[in-house]
Scaffold this motif. Structure first.
Motif, mmCIF file in Angstrom:
data_model
loop_
_atom_site.group_PDB
_atom_site.id
_atom_site.type_symbol
_atom_site.label_atom_id
_atom_site.label_comp_id
_atom_site.label_asym_id
_atom_site.label_seq_id
_atom_site.Cartn_x
_atom_site.Cartn_y
_atom_site.Cartn_z
ATOM 1 N N SER A 39 0.705 -1.299 0.175
ATOM 2 C CA SER A 39 0.001 0.015 -0.113
ATOM 3 C C SER A 39 0.929 1.186 0.058
ATOM 4 O O SER A 39 0.373 2.409 -0.253
ATOM 5 C CB SER A 39 -1.067 0.005 1.287
ATOM 6 O OG SER A 39 -0.316 -0.113 2.430
ATOM 7 N N THR A 46 -5.694 3.004 -1.579
ATOM 8 C CA THR A 46 -5.773 2.157 -0.432
ATOM 9 C C THR A 46 -6.759 2.721 0.585
ATOM 10 O O THR A 46 -7.790 2.276 0.982
ATOM 11 C CB THR A 46 -4.344 2.005 0.290
ATOM 12 O OG1 THR A 46 -3.662 1.384 -0.629
ATOM 13 C CG2 THR A 46 -4.589 1.166 1.889
ATOM 14 N N TYR A 47 -6.565 4.029 0.746
ATOM 15 C CA TYR A 47 -7.758 4.882 1.640
ATOM 16 C C TYR A 47 -9.012 5.494 1.078
ATOM 17 O O TYR A 47 -9.557 6.200 1.714
ATOM 18 C CB TYR A 47 -6.921 5.736 2.529
ATOM 19 C CG TYR A 47 -5.780 5.342 3.269
ATOM 20 C CD1 TYR A 47 -6.319 4.799 4.548
ATOM 21 C CD2 TYR A 47 -4.396 5.012 2.964
ATOM 22 C CE1 TYR A 47 -5.268 4.268 5.464
ATOM 23 C CE2 TYR A 47 -3.586 4.354 3.684
ATOM 24 C CZ TYR A 47 -3.978 4.007 5.001
ATOM 25 O OH TYR A 47 -3.180 3.251 5.863
ATOM 26 N N GLN A 48 -9.159 4.901 -0.236
ATOM 27 C CA GLN A 48 -10.473 5.118 -0.898
ATOM 28 C C GLN A 48 -11.489 4.014 -0.254
ATOM 29 O O GLN A 48 -12.716 4.357 -0.693
ATOM 30 C CB GLN A 48 -10.400 5.343 -2.322
ATOM 31 C CG GLN A 48 -9.492 6.312 -2.619
ATOM 32 C CD GLN A 48 -9.942 7.718 -2.069
ATOM 33 O OE1 GLN A 48 -10.979 8.388 -2.124
ATOM 34 N NE2 GLN A 48 -8.834 8.355 -1.432
ATOM 35 N N SER A 52 -12.300 4.391 5.661
ATOM 36 C CA SER A 52 -10.878 4.365 5.744
ATOM 37 C C SER A 52 -10.669 5.744 4.943
ATOM 38 O O SER A 52 -11.100 6.634 4.412
ATOM 39 C CB SER A 52 -10.146 3.582 4.632
ATOM 40 O OG SER A 52 -10.204 2.194 4.910
ATOM 41 N N ARG A 53 -9.474 6.440 5.994
ATOM 42 C CA ARG A 53 -9.132 7.904 5.670
ATOM 43 C C ARG A 53 -7.671 8.057 5.846
ATOM 44 O O ARG A 53 -7.239 7.379 6.537
ATOM 45 C CB ARG A 53 -10.145 8.740 6.325
ATOM 46 C CG ARG A 53 -9.635 10.451 5.807
ATOM 47 C CD ARG A 53 -10.885 11.118 5.643
ATOM 48 N NE ARG A 53 -11.947 10.763 4.838
ATOM 49 C CZ ARG A 53 -13.255 11.274 5.258
ATOM 50 N NH1 ARG A 53 -13.456 12.149 6.263
ATOM 51 N NH2 ARG A 53 -14.272 10.794 4.352
ATOM 52 N N TYR A 54 -6.908 8.822 5.056
ATOM 53 C CA TYR A 54 -5.596 9.067 5.334
ATOM 54 C C TYR A 54 -5.462 10.536 4.940
ATOM 55 O O TYR A 54 -5.810 11.280 4.012
ATOM 56 C CB TYR A 54 -4.754 8.463 4.457
ATOM 57 C CG TYR A 54 -3.076 8.379 4.676
ATOM 58 C CD1 TYR A 54 -2.713 7.375 5.726
ATOM 59 C CD2 TYR A 54 -2.329 9.125 4.430
ATOM 60 C CE1 TYR A 54 -1.547 7.332 6.025
ATOM 61 C CE2 TYR A 54 -1.153 9.332 4.923
ATOM 62 C CZ TYR A 54 -0.512 8.246 5.547
ATOM 63 O OH TYR A 54 0.596 8.358 6.165
ATOM 64 N N GLY A 68 -3.479 7.569 9.289
ATOM 65 C CA GLY A 68 -4.671 7.286 8.762
ATOM 66 C C GLY A 68 -5.358 6.211 9.645
ATOM 67 O O GLY A 68 -4.795 5.609 10.576
ATOM 68 N N ALA A 70 -8.347 2.793 8.899
ATOM 69 C CA ALA A 70 -8.718 1.852 8.223
ATOM 70 C C ALA A 70 -9.241 0.574 8.991
ATOM 71 O O ALA A 70 -8.891 0.475 10.122
ATOM 72 C CB ALA A 70 -7.739 0.818 7.085
ATOM 73 N N CYS A 80 -10.954 -0.485 14.149
ATOM 74 C CA CYS A 80 -10.243 0.299 13.077
ATOM 75 C C CYS A 80 -8.664 0.152 13.851
ATOM 76 O O CYS A 80 -8.189 -0.002 14.774
ATOM 77 C CB CYS A 80 -10.486 1.632 12.828
ATOM 78 S SG CYS A 80 -10.113 2.734 14.421
ATOM 79 N N CYS A 104 -7.886 11.598 13.266
ATOM 80 C CA CYS A 104 -8.012 10.531 12.847
ATOM 81 C C CYS A 104 -9.138 9.727 14.045
ATOM 82 O O CYS A 104 -10.026 8.887 13.277
ATOM 83 C CB CYS A 104 -6.504 9.373 12.901
ATOM 84 S SG CYS A 104 -5.531 9.714 11.823
#
Length: 160
Positions: A39, A46-48, A52-54, A68, A70, A80, A104
């Motif tokens: 990743s 990956t964070y879409q 998930s979020r970065y 991030g 996930a 998470c 986060c």
């Protein structure tokens, strides 16, 4: 001026390199840690994924850090994982870790997670201090399947 924003596709090469350079700085093993994660080459994609979020720390020209959230792989959908939170040495100790952590954890709560898990290295004591201040506590072993078998410290936080 540094700001925290969502990752963009154009950030992929730079954030991957930054994370690897921080891991090299701390002599983290290249196998069994985030260093080997595929990743790192496709962080935006990956964070879409759902829940998930970065986030990136940037001055608009360069990237200085990121972090991030996930889902924790192969575990309860209520858990998470705090992932890939690393900062260039030039911004450490300036409050960006706490800002990133707050962002986060706020996202995680909004996604309905009840717990946040993380893994780190034994000698990353400054990071562990931030995690403890943020309400994380040590647990006796790994949860889920992160692929990071070289990380000897596991922590968890109940999200209220």
């Amino acid at each position: 001026m540094l700001d925290i924003r969502l990752i963009a596709l154009k950030d992929d090469p730079e954030i991957g390199q930054l994370i690897r350079s921080v891991l090299e700085e701390f002599n983290v093993p290249k196998v069994g840690t985030a260093y080997a994660d595929v990743s790192l080459n496709c962080m935006f994609e990956t964070y879409q994924r759902p829940r998930s979020r970065y986030f990136i720390v940037s001055d608009g020209k360069a990237i200085y850090g990121g972090g991030g959230i996930a889902p924790l792989e192969q575990y309860s959908d209520q858990y998470c994982e705090l992932q890939k939170m690393y900062f260039h040495k030039s911004i450490r100790g300036r409050g960006f870790g706490q800002k990133m952590m707050n962002l986060c954890l706020e996202f995680a709560q909004k996604q309905g997670y009840t717990h946040c898990y993380l893994e780190t290295m034994e000698y990353m004591t400054q990071a562990q201090g931030l995690y403890r201040l943020s309400g994380f506590t040590y647990i006796d072993g790994p949860l889920g399947d992160t692929g990071h078998h070289a990380c000897g410290v596991q922590m968890i936080k109940e999200l209220l």
